[in-house]
Design a protein around this motif. Structure first.
Motif, PDB file in Angstrom:
ATOM      1  N   GLY A  16       0.801  -1.214   0.000  1.00  0.00           N
ATOM      2  CA  GLY A  16       0.000   0.000   0.000  1.00  0.00           C
ATOM      3  C   GLY A  16       0.836   1.266   0.000  1.00  0.00           C
ATOM      4  N   CYS A  17       2.135   1.160   0.154  1.00  0.00           N
ATOM      5  CA  CYS A  17       2.985   2.341   0.256  1.00  0.00           C
ATOM      6  C   CYS A  17       3.210   3.027  -1.075  1.00  0.00           C
ATOM      7  CB  CYS A  17       4.332   1.965   0.861  1.00  0.00           C
ATOM      8  SG  CYS A  17       4.189   1.339   2.547  1.00  0.00           S
ATOM      9  N   ALA A  18       3.260   2.286  -2.151  1.00  0.00           N
ATOM     10  CA  ALA A  18       3.542   2.865  -3.451  1.00  0.00           C
ATOM     11  C   ALA A  18       2.457   2.431  -4.420  1.00  0.00           C
ATOM     12  CB  ALA A  18       4.905   2.405  -3.950  1.00  0.00           C
ATOM     13  N   THR A  19       1.798   3.390  -5.042  1.00  0.00           N
ATOM     14  CA  THR A  19       0.744   3.070  -5.985  1.00  0.00           C
ATOM     15  C   THR A  19       0.957   3.854  -7.263  1.00  0.00           C
ATOM     16  OG1 THR A  19      -0.660   4.824  -5.107  1.00  0.00           O
ATOM     17  CG2 THR A  19      -0.928   2.620  -4.158  1.00  0.00           C
ATOM     18  N   LEU A  20       0.269   3.431  -8.305  1.00  0.00           N
ATOM     19  CA  LEU A  20       0.336   4.097  -9.580  1.00  0.00           C
ATOM     20  C   LEU A  20      -0.272   5.486  -9.458  1.00  0.00           C
ATOM     21  CD1 LEU A  20       1.208   3.530 -12.491  1.00  0.00           C
ATOM     22  CD2 LEU A  20      -1.075   2.682 -12.930  1.00  0.00           C
ATOM     23  N   ALA A  21       0.488   6.490  -9.849  1.00  0.00           N
ATOM     24  CA  ALA A  21       0.030   7.874  -9.771  1.00  0.00           C
ATOM     25  C   ALA A  21      -1.085   8.103 -10.788  1.00  0.00           C
ATOM     26  CB  ALA A  21       1.192   8.823 -10.035  1.00  0.00           C
ATOM     27  N   PRO A  22      -1.885   9.148 -10.608  1.00  0.00           N
ATOM     28  CA  PRO A  22      -2.913   9.469 -11.590  1.00  0.00           C
ATOM     29  C   PRO A  22      -2.299   9.724 -12.965  1.00  0.00           C
ATOM     30  CG  PRO A  22      -3.205  10.779  -9.600  1.00  0.00           C
ATOM     31  CD  PRO A  22      -1.895  10.057  -9.473  1.00  0.00           C
ATOM     32  N   THR A  47       6.315   6.969 -23.799  1.00  0.00           N
ATOM     33  CA  THR A  47       6.705   6.147 -22.654  1.00  0.00           C
ATOM     34  C   THR A  47       5.832   6.497 -21.464  1.00  0.00           C
ATOM     35  OG1 THR A  47       9.000   5.993 -23.390  1.00  0.00           O
ATOM     36  CG2 THR A  47       8.596   5.560 -21.056  1.00  0.00           C
ATOM     37  N   TYR A  48       5.392   5.472 -20.750  1.00  0.00           N
ATOM     38  CA  TYR A  48       4.693   5.688 -19.487  1.00  0.00           C
ATOM     39  C   TYR A  48       5.439   4.927 -18.408  1.00  0.00           C
ATOM     40  CZ  TYR A  48       1.082   7.443 -16.562  1.00  0.00           C
ATOM     41  OH  TYR A  48       0.425   8.172 -15.603  1.00  0.00           O
ATOM     42  N   GLN A  49       5.843   5.649 -17.361  1.00  0.00           N
ATOM     43  CA  GLN A  49       6.533   5.040 -16.223  1.00  0.00           C
ATOM     44  C   GLN A  49       5.610   5.070 -15.022  1.00  0.00           C
ATOM     45  OE1 GLN A  49      10.501   6.405 -15.521  1.00  0.00           O
ATOM     46  NE2 GLN A  49      10.996   6.407 -17.690  1.00  0.00           N
ATOM     47  N   GLY A  50       5.518   3.927 -14.350  1.00  0.00           N
ATOM     48  CA  GLY A  50       4.651   3.851 -13.190  1.00  0.00           C
ATOM     49  C   GLY A  50       5.207   2.881 -12.171  1.00  0.00           C
ATOM     50  N   ILE A  51       4.408   2.637 -11.149  1.00  0.00           N
ATOM     51  CA  ILE A  51       4.776   1.695 -10.103  1.00  0.00           C
ATOM     52  C   ILE A  51       3.662   0.679  -9.985  1.00  0.00           C
ATOM     53  CG2 ILE A  51       5.192   1.411  -7.626  1.00  0.00           C
ATOM     54  CD1 ILE A  51       6.466   4.161  -7.634  1.00  0.00           C
ATOM     55  N   GLY A  52       4.022  -0.585 -10.032  1.00  0.00           N
ATOM     56  CA  GLY A  52       3.029  -1.636  -9.885  1.00  0.00           C
ATOM     57  C   GLY A  52       3.034  -2.585 -11.057  1.00  0.00           C
ATOM     58  N   ALA A  53       1.899  -3.201 -11.296  1.00  0.00           N
ATOM     59  CA  ALA A  53       1.768  -4.211 -12.340  1.00  0.00           C
ATOM     60  C   ALA A  53       1.959  -3.586 -13.723  1.00  0.00           C
ATOM     61  CB  ALA A  53       0.397  -4.867 -12.247  1.00  0.00           C
ATOM     62  N   ARG A  82       7.041  -2.168 -29.238  1.00  0.00           N
ATOM     63  CA  ARG A  82       6.632  -2.032 -27.844  1.00  0.00           C
ATOM     64  C   ARG A  82       7.728  -2.607 -26.969  1.00  0.00           C
ATOM     65  NH1 ARG A  82       1.203  -4.459 -25.073  1.00  0.00           N
ATOM     66  NH2 ARG A  82       2.229  -6.427 -25.489  1.00  0.00           N
ATOM     67  N   TYR A  83       8.079  -1.848 -25.936  1.00  0.00           N
ATOM     68  CA  TYR A  83       9.113  -2.257 -24.995  1.00  0.00           C
ATOM     69  C   TYR A  83       8.528  -2.199 -23.587  1.00  0.00           C
ATOM     70  CZ  TYR A  83      12.136  -1.178 -28.936  1.00  0.00           C
ATOM     71  OH  TYR A  83      12.709  -1.141 -30.175  1.00  0.00           O
ATOM     72  N   ILE A  84       8.832  -3.210 -22.800  1.00  0.00           N
ATOM     73  CA  ILE A  84       8.435  -3.221 -21.397  1.00  0.00           C
ATOM     74  C   ILE A  84       9.715  -3.249 -20.582  1.00  0.00           C
ATOM     75  CG2 ILE A  84       7.251  -4.498 -19.580  1.00  0.00           C
ATOM     76  CD1 ILE A  84       5.305  -5.453 -21.738  1.00  0.00           C
ATOM     77  N   ASP A  85       9.880  -2.244 -19.742  1.00  0.00           N
ATOM     78  CA  ASP A  85      11.093  -2.093 -18.935  1.00  0.00           C
ATOM     79  C   ASP A  85      12.350  -2.165 -19.791  1.00  0.00           C
ATOM     80  OD1 ASP A  85       9.674  -1.742 -16.575  1.00  0.00           O
ATOM     81  OD2 ASP A  85       9.598  -3.877 -16.183  1.00  0.00           O
ATOM     82  N   GLY A 129       7.234  -4.235  -1.801  1.00  0.00           N
ATOM     83  CA  GLY A 129       6.056  -3.655  -2.416  1.00  0.00           C
ATOM     84  C   GLY A 129       6.208  -3.541  -3.916  1.00  0.00           C
ATOM     85  N   PRO A 130       5.306  -2.831  -4.562  1.00  0.00           N
ATOM     86  CA  PRO A 130       5.328  -2.702  -6.013  1.00  0.00           C
ATOM     87  C   PRO A 130       6.621  -2.059  -6.497  1.00  0.00           C
ATOM     88  CG  PRO A 130       3.262  -1.894  -5.116  1.00  0.00           C
ATOM     89  CD  PRO A 130       4.176  -2.137  -3.959  1.00  0.00           C
ATOM     90  N   SER A 131       7.078  -2.487  -7.653  1.00  0.00           N
ATOM     91  CA  SER A 131       8.309  -1.943  -8.202  1.00  0.00           C
ATOM     92  C   SER A 131       8.013  -1.091  -9.437  1.00  0.00           C
ATOM     93  CB  SER A 131       9.268  -3.076  -8.547  1.00  0.00           C
ATOM     94  OG  SER A 131       8.661  -3.949  -9.473  1.00  0.00           O
ATOM     95  N   PRO A 132       8.949  -0.211  -9.797  1.00  0.00           N
ATOM     96  CA  PRO A 132       8.768   0.631 -10.977  1.00  0.00           C
ATOM     97  C   PRO A 132       8.723  -0.214 -12.253  1.00  0.00           C
ATOM     98  CG  PRO A 132      10.548   1.466  -9.599  1.00  0.00           C
ATOM     99  CD  PRO A 132      10.164   0.114  -9.065  1.00  0.00           C
ATOM    100  N   THR A 133       7.917   0.209 -13.190  1.00  0.00           N
ATOM    101  CA  THR A 133       7.843  -0.441 -14.496  1.00  0.00           C
ATOM    102  C   THR A 133       7.560   0.626 -15.549  1.00  0.00           C
ATOM    103  OG1 THR A 133       6.835  -2.242 -15.747  1.00  0.00           O
ATOM    104  CG2 THR A 133       5.376  -0.998 -14.313  1.00  0.00           C
TER     105      THR A 133
END
Length: 166
Positions: A16-22, A47-53, A82-85, A129-133
């Motif tokens: 719950g500490c890190a979530t995907l930002a709006p 590119t979209y950078q976020g945290i989580g799945a 398309r590239y993921i990480d 917790g969730p990691s950056p992706t």
């Protein structure tokens, strides 16, 4: 058993500490959000950078590609790469991994000679917790009739379907 329960509680609490930002442009404070640049007149890299799945992050990259397509006066876009990480997405987004180890040893001591060997499969728990992706899309924009080949998206339909989720 108590140790396993403690690890599980710590893992759940930390998720719950890190979530995907709006949805929005990339911000310096947390690094989440979209960025893009023009490669050619109709070709862009988004590119979209976020945290989580990776799934929601990929959806936000598609949403930004749709928004950018409409902003530039186009109707549809094709995802050409398309590239993921940072890795080409040739496996559809999921890359399972399996870790196997082998070990052995011997003992020649007071009670005689002993040897052993073993094979193990590793299982891990993410307690951070969730990691950056990140998902990066290279797109080509177009107007009017959409081609019937490739990964072609109607920009307004993508906006309508994905905007409600974010």
């Amino acid at each position: 058993m108590k140790v396993a329960a403690l690890i599980a509680v710590a893992a759940l609490a930390s998720t719950g500490c890190a979530t995907l930002a709006p949805y929005g442009p990339q911000m310096a404070r947390d690094g989440q959000g979209y960025s893009e640049y023009r490669i050619e007149s109709q070709r862009w890299r988004v590119t979209y950078q976020g945290i989580g799945a990776p799934g929601p992050v990929a959806d936000m990259a598609l949403l930004r590609a749709a928004d950018l397509t409409v902003e530039q006066g186009y109707d549809w876009f094709e995802v050409t790469e398309r590239y993921i990480d940072g890795h080409p997405d040739s496996a559809g987004g999921l890359r399972p991994s399996l870790n196997i180890g082998y070990g052995g040893g011997s003992y020649d001591g007071r009670y005689g000679r002993h040897s052993s060997s073993g094979v193990g499969v590793g299982v891990g728990v993410n307690i951070q917790g969730p990691s950056p992706t990140a998902t990066t899309l290279e797109i080509v924009m177009g107007r009017a009739e959409r081609p019937s080949h490739g990964h072609i998206f109607d920009a307004r339909e993508v906006q309508q379907n994905l905007r409600a989720r974010f």
